[in-house]
Design an enzyme around this catalytic site. Structure first.
Site, PDB file in Angstrom:
ATOM      1  N   GLU A 187     -23.005   6.618  27.858  1.00 50.85           N
ATOM      2  CA  GLU A 187     -21.570   6.462  27.669  1.00 50.85           C
ATOM      3  C   GLU A 187     -21.239   5.180  26.901  1.00 50.85           C
ATOM      4  O   GLU A 187     -20.228   5.117  26.191  1.00 50.85           O
ATOM      5  CB  GLU A 187     -20.863   6.449  29.029  1.00 50.85           C
ATOM      6  CG  GLU A 187     -20.986   7.756  29.805  1.00 50.85           C
ATOM      7  CD  GLU A 187     -20.425   8.957  29.059  1.00 50.85           C
ATOM      8  OE1 GLU A 187     -19.471   8.788  28.273  1.00 50.85           O
ATOM      9  OE2 GLU A 187     -20.942  10.069  29.255  1.00 50.85           O
ATOM     10  N   HIS A 208     -16.875   7.663  20.060  1.00 50.33           N
ATOM     11  CA  HIS A 208     -17.572   7.663  21.347  1.00 50.33           C
ATOM     12  C   HIS A 208     -18.503   8.862  21.465  1.00 50.33           C
ATOM     13  O   HIS A 208     -19.679   8.728  21.813  1.00 50.33           O
ATOM     14  CB  HIS A 208     -16.556   7.679  22.485  1.00 50.33           C
ATOM     15  CG  HIS A 208     -17.169   7.920  23.827  1.00 50.33           C
ATOM     16  ND1 HIS A 208     -17.608   6.894  24.641  1.00 50.33           N
ATOM     17  CD2 HIS A 208     -17.458   9.066  24.502  1.00 50.33           C
ATOM     18  CE1 HIS A 208     -18.120   7.397  25.751  1.00 50.33           C
ATOM     19  NE2 HIS A 208     -18.044   8.715  25.691  1.00 50.33           N
ATOM     20  N   GLU A 209     -17.986  10.051  21.207  1.00 50.18           N
ATOM     21  CA  GLU A 209     -18.798  11.257  21.382  1.00 50.18           C
ATOM     22  C   GLU A 209     -19.962  11.304  20.400  1.00 50.18           C
ATOM     23  O   GLU A 209     -21.064  11.735  20.748  1.00 50.18           O
ATOM     24  CB  GLU A 209     -17.922  12.514  21.235  1.00 50.18           C
ATOM     25  CG  GLU A 209     -16.817  12.653  22.279  1.00 50.18           C
ATOM     26  CD  GLU A 209     -17.331  12.670  23.703  1.00 50.18           C
ATOM     27  OE1 GLU A 209     -18.518  13.003  23.919  1.00 50.18           O
ATOM     28  OE2 GLU A 209     -16.547  12.330  24.611  1.00 50.18           O
ATOM     29  N   TYR A 264     -19.509   5.893  33.874  1.00 50.97           N
ATOM     30  CA  TYR A 264     -18.417   5.381  33.055  1.00 50.97           C
ATOM     31  C   TYR A 264     -18.084   3.930  33.412  1.00 50.97           C
ATOM     32  O   TYR A 264     -17.736   3.131  32.537  1.00 50.97           O
ATOM     33  CB  TYR A 264     -17.186   6.273  33.197  1.00 50.97           C
ATOM     34  CG  TYR A 264     -17.461   7.701  32.789  1.00 50.97           C
ATOM     35  CD1 TYR A 264     -17.576   8.047  31.439  1.00 50.97           C
ATOM     36  CD2 TYR A 264     -17.636   8.700  33.738  1.00 50.97           C
ATOM     37  CE1 TYR A 264     -17.855   9.350  31.057  1.00 50.97           C
ATOM     38  CE2 TYR A 264     -17.912  10.004  33.365  1.00 50.97           C
ATOM     39  CZ  TYR A 264     -18.019  10.331  32.024  1.00 50.97           C
ATOM     40  OH  TYR A 264     -18.305  11.618  31.656  1.00 50.97           O
ATOM     41  N   HIS A 279     -14.141  15.678  36.176  1.00 47.70           N
ATOM     42  CA  HIS A 279     -15.478  15.374  36.670  1.00 47.70           C
ATOM     43  C   HIS A 279     -15.674  15.776  38.122  1.00 47.70           C
ATOM     44  O   HIS A 279     -16.787  16.122  38.537  1.00 47.70           O
ATOM     45  CB  HIS A 279     -15.769  13.896  36.467  1.00 47.70           C
ATOM     46  CG  HIS A 279     -15.642  13.467  35.036  1.00 47.70           C
ATOM     47  ND1 HIS A 279     -14.426  13.334  34.423  1.00 47.70           N
ATOM     48  CD2 HIS A 279     -16.587  13.164  34.109  1.00 47.70           C
ATOM     49  CE1 HIS A 279     -14.621  12.975  33.159  1.00 47.70           C
ATOM     50  NE2 HIS A 279     -15.916  12.864  32.951  1.00 47.70           N
ATOM     51  N   HIS A 323     -11.639  19.157  27.157  1.00 48.75           N
ATOM     52  CA  HIS A 323     -12.178  17.833  27.470  1.00 48.75           C
ATOM     53  C   HIS A 323     -13.311  17.511  26.499  1.00 48.75           C
ATOM     54  O   HIS A 323     -14.276  18.259  26.374  1.00 48.75           O
ATOM     55  CB  HIS A 323     -12.688  17.802  28.910  1.00 48.75           C
ATOM     56  CG  HIS A 323     -13.051  16.442  29.380  1.00 48.75           C
ATOM     57  ND1 HIS A 323     -12.165  15.604  30.020  1.00 48.75           N
ATOM     58  CD2 HIS A 323     -14.207  15.748  29.287  1.00 48.75           C
ATOM     59  CE1 HIS A 323     -12.754  14.464  30.306  1.00 48.75           C
ATOM     60  NE2 HIS A 323     -14.000  14.521  29.873  1.00 48.75           N
ATOM     61  N   ALA A 324     -13.173  16.392  25.778  1.00 44.61           N
ATOM     62  CA  ALA A 324     -14.138  16.049  24.733  1.00 44.61           C
ATOM     63  C   ALA A 324     -15.535  15.850  25.313  1.00 44.61           C
ATOM     64  O   ALA A 324     -15.706  15.214  26.346  1.00 44.61           O
ATOM     65  CB  ALA A 324     -13.695  14.785  24.016  1.00 44.61           C
ATOM     66  N   HIS A 372     -23.071   9.664  21.583  1.00 49.55           N
ATOM     67  CA  HIS A 372     -23.990  10.527  22.336  1.00 49.55           C
ATOM     68  C   HIS A 372     -24.909  11.282  21.382  1.00 49.55           C
ATOM     69  O   HIS A 372     -26.126  11.351  21.579  1.00 49.55           O
ATOM     70  CB  HIS A 372     -23.207  11.552  23.162  1.00 49.55           C
ATOM     71  CG  HIS A 372     -22.441  10.981  24.306  1.00 49.55           C
ATOM     72  ND1 HIS A 372     -23.021  10.194  25.270  1.00 49.55           N
ATOM     73  CD2 HIS A 372     -21.140  11.111  24.664  1.00 49.55           C
ATOM     74  CE1 HIS A 372     -22.109   9.861  26.171  1.00 49.55           C
ATOM     75  NE2 HIS A 372     -20.958  10.399  25.817  1.00 49.55           N
TER      76      HIS A 372
END
Length: 601
Positions: free
Chosen positions: A396, A368-369, A510, A500, A338-339, A372
């Site tokens: 997020e 997206h990552e 999210y 999650h 999971h990324a 962060h």
């Protein structure tokens, strides 16, 4: 997702049972909270390193070590949170007061005071995540085993209902062993939360948004009502097209079976775009095909993501990022694929953990990552207590805001696309994006709506699965696969087939991110001077937009999220009208397609 749970901002903490100390002084409060944040920082770094190893080398030993260090960090935080109440009611400087507030509400789980129960809870949480990470479907022995990545590929690519149903059922079976531990986890998590003065663990989660918990719930309802008409139109159109494809397996006026929407959790539907796209709405390109045509490898994928941020004026990622991250799925061991993005030391040791495949979806996920990681670096100069996002939805939203700028024009600028398709192709582009973003919105609500009711006791263990599907039907219009093939019972535990839930990661962030990213995108596009359709605006290469974004990022959580939102968007209220603006042409088109057909379920 950001794996290290955000320490968000909260509202009143007067419910704590411990009384304030009348002899306490402001100077003692400052020293207490400054000492606490330094000690918790050290414990957090140790726990983060152990968690990294646990997620990238899944064994009984790494799970045990990580659980022990997580327990130590959580227990220290709980102790400091309780001790912090001696300063309640003191007139403090703004920074000290905010640090104390954040300290009291920095946990996603509060272990009970009893050492045995504390150890048990952290072991259970670590074990549930490990069970999820090792999960496989083995229909006919070890040689036939498929993990989540392989099963997800089946859901994404197959159009055979029997194969889809088997893959869906196979993965969801991995959650059954988690159920018993989950019941105990709920009891212990609630006990820890109540010892901190909260009604239950769900109430603790809802108290972290710079507003009263009930006000926060009402805010979610308001935002959902703003976007619900668009979701209903999308759902009706998709259902109609799937009914044409699968016949009565998809009812003309009811809920859509979850295994027919191209995603293991039916949380986004973009994989079924080819099934439902009208002939005259071809987007003009396929991102996966473009990446493969250019012989893209994993490093180039990540370099493109980094390049977007540096084009806005951000510094490149440190060399340690490239040395320490996990980019590919190892062949010799189990890992949590999971990324996720990591900030091991909350300073400069940022990492990406992801089993990258050369697909358009992973290209977006990389952006997206990295959102962060660049957020983490932007606030790294703040005191440790403030090194997090304004609220967890902000973290997020940042990367997804950048992903909204992956437009045809952007792909042309970086050499992946020769020419941007005409705007007449936008219905296809918007429909594809809506299958990802709009389809997700009610799912983003359901995960925590279910858990909040579980924590409160409204949903007892004997109704876990039943109410899970009731909520999914209420918000999403989604049903489990054909009952003749897979009747869902309380022997199943379908919620924990989602990472999650198994890993104790709050999910409302999210939903908030899905709202905020469009609000951010609209504001940054205006800063970049974009005057065309919002869905065609890209801020790539625009330093003014980058400066506006960085001004918000570098605030961390030093101020209420309303202040951060005002910095980037000029308003203090979350607003879903940016979504309606972005998808306005699609809404009109969907309503035309749905004329004479049922809408809703």
């Amino acid at each position: 997702m950001k794996i290290r749970a955000a320490t968000c901002i909260a509202c009143t903490f007067a419910a704590l049972a411990l009384a304030a100390d009348p002899k306490a002084t402001p100077e003692e409060a400052r020293k207490f909270v400054n000492d606490a944040e330094q000690k918790l920082l050290l414990l957090g770094v140790d726990a983060a390193r152990a968690d990294w190893i646990k997620s990238t080398y899944i064994t009984d030993d790494t799970e045990a070590v990580a659980a022990k260090l997580d327990e130590k960090a959580i227990a220290a935080t709980v102790t400091y949170a309780k001790q912090a109440t001696r300063f309640d009611g003191l007139k403090l400087d703004a920074e000290t007061a905010r640090k104390l507030k954040l300290l009291k509400l920095s946990l996603t789980i509060a272990t009970p005071a009893d050492p045995k129960e504390s150890e048990e809870l952290t072991r259970i949480v670590s074990g549930m995540e490990g069970t999820y990470g090792k999960g496989k479907y083995c229909p006919s022995g070890p040689a036939s085993c498929k993990d989540l990545e392989e099963l997800s590929k089946v859901l994404a690519e197959s159009r055979d209902p029997k194969i889809l149903r088997e893959a869906w059922i196979g993965w969801h079976a991995i959650a059954k062993p988690i159920r018993q531990d989950f019941v105990r986890y709920v009891a212990l998590a609630n006990k820890g939360a109540r010892q901190l003065g909260f009604k239950d663990n769900g109430a603790m989660w809802r108290s972290k948004y710079d507003m009263a918990p009930d006000d926060f719930s009402r805010e979610l309802d308001r935002l959902w009502e703003q976007v619900k008409p668009l979701y209903l139109s999308l759902h009706a159109y998709v259902r109609s097209r799937l009914h044409e494809k699968y016949g009565d397996a998809v009812p003309a006026g009811g809920a859509i079976p979850a295994d027919l929407l191209g995603n293991m959790w039916a949380q986004d539907w973009d994989n079924i775009y080819p099934l439902i796209a009208p002939a005259n709405a071809d987007p003009g390109y396929d991102l996966t095909a473009l990446l493969q045509k250019h012989n893209m490898d994993w490093k180039q994928m990540v370099k493109y993501g980094e390049g977007f941020f540096t084009s806005l004026g951000f510094a490149p990622l440190p060399e340690t990022f490239w040395e320490r991250s996990l980019f590919l799925k190892p062949k010799d061991r189990d890992v949590v694929c999971h990324a996720s993005a990591w900030d091991i030391d909350t300073l400069n040791d940022v990492r990406l953990k992801m089993c990258i495949e050369i697909t358009g979806e992973d290209f977006l996920t990389v952006h997206h990552e990295l959102g962060h990681n660049f957020y983490q670096r932007a606030y790294s100069k703040l005191p440790p207590s403030f090194r997090d996002s304004a609220n967890d939805g902000f973290h997020e939203a940042v990367g997804d805001t950048i992903a909204l700028s992956i437009t045809p024009e952007y792909l042309v600028r970086i050499g992946l696309l020769d020419r941007a398709p005409d705007t007449s192709k936008d219905i296809g582009l918007l429909l594809h994006k809506a299958l990802e973003k709009i389809a997700f919105l009610p799912f983003g609500l359901v995960i925590d709506q279910w858990r909040w009711k579980v924590f409160s006791g409204e949903i007892p263990p004997e109704k876990y699965n039943q109410t899970w599907w009731q909520l999914r039907q209420k918000y999403q219009g989604i049903a489990p696969p054909d009952p003749e093939g897979a009747p869902r019972t309380e022997a199943d535990f379908d919620p924990a087939a989602k990472y999650h839930v198994a890993a104790n990661v709050p999910y409302m962030r999210y939903f908030l991110a899905d709202i905020l990213q469009f609000q951010f995108h609209r504001a940054l596009s205006q800063a970049a001077g974009c005057t065309g359709p919002l869905n065609r605006c890209s801020i790539y290469g625009n330093k003014e937009a980058g400066a506006k974004l960085n001004a918000m990022l570098e605030m961390g959580q030093s101020r209420p999220w309303q202040d951060a939102l005002e910095k980037i968007a000029g308003t203090r209220q979350m607003d879903a009208t940016a979504i309606r603006d972005y998808f306005a042409p699609l809404q009109k088109w969907l309503d035309e397609q749905n004329k004479g057909k049922p809408v809703g379920w």
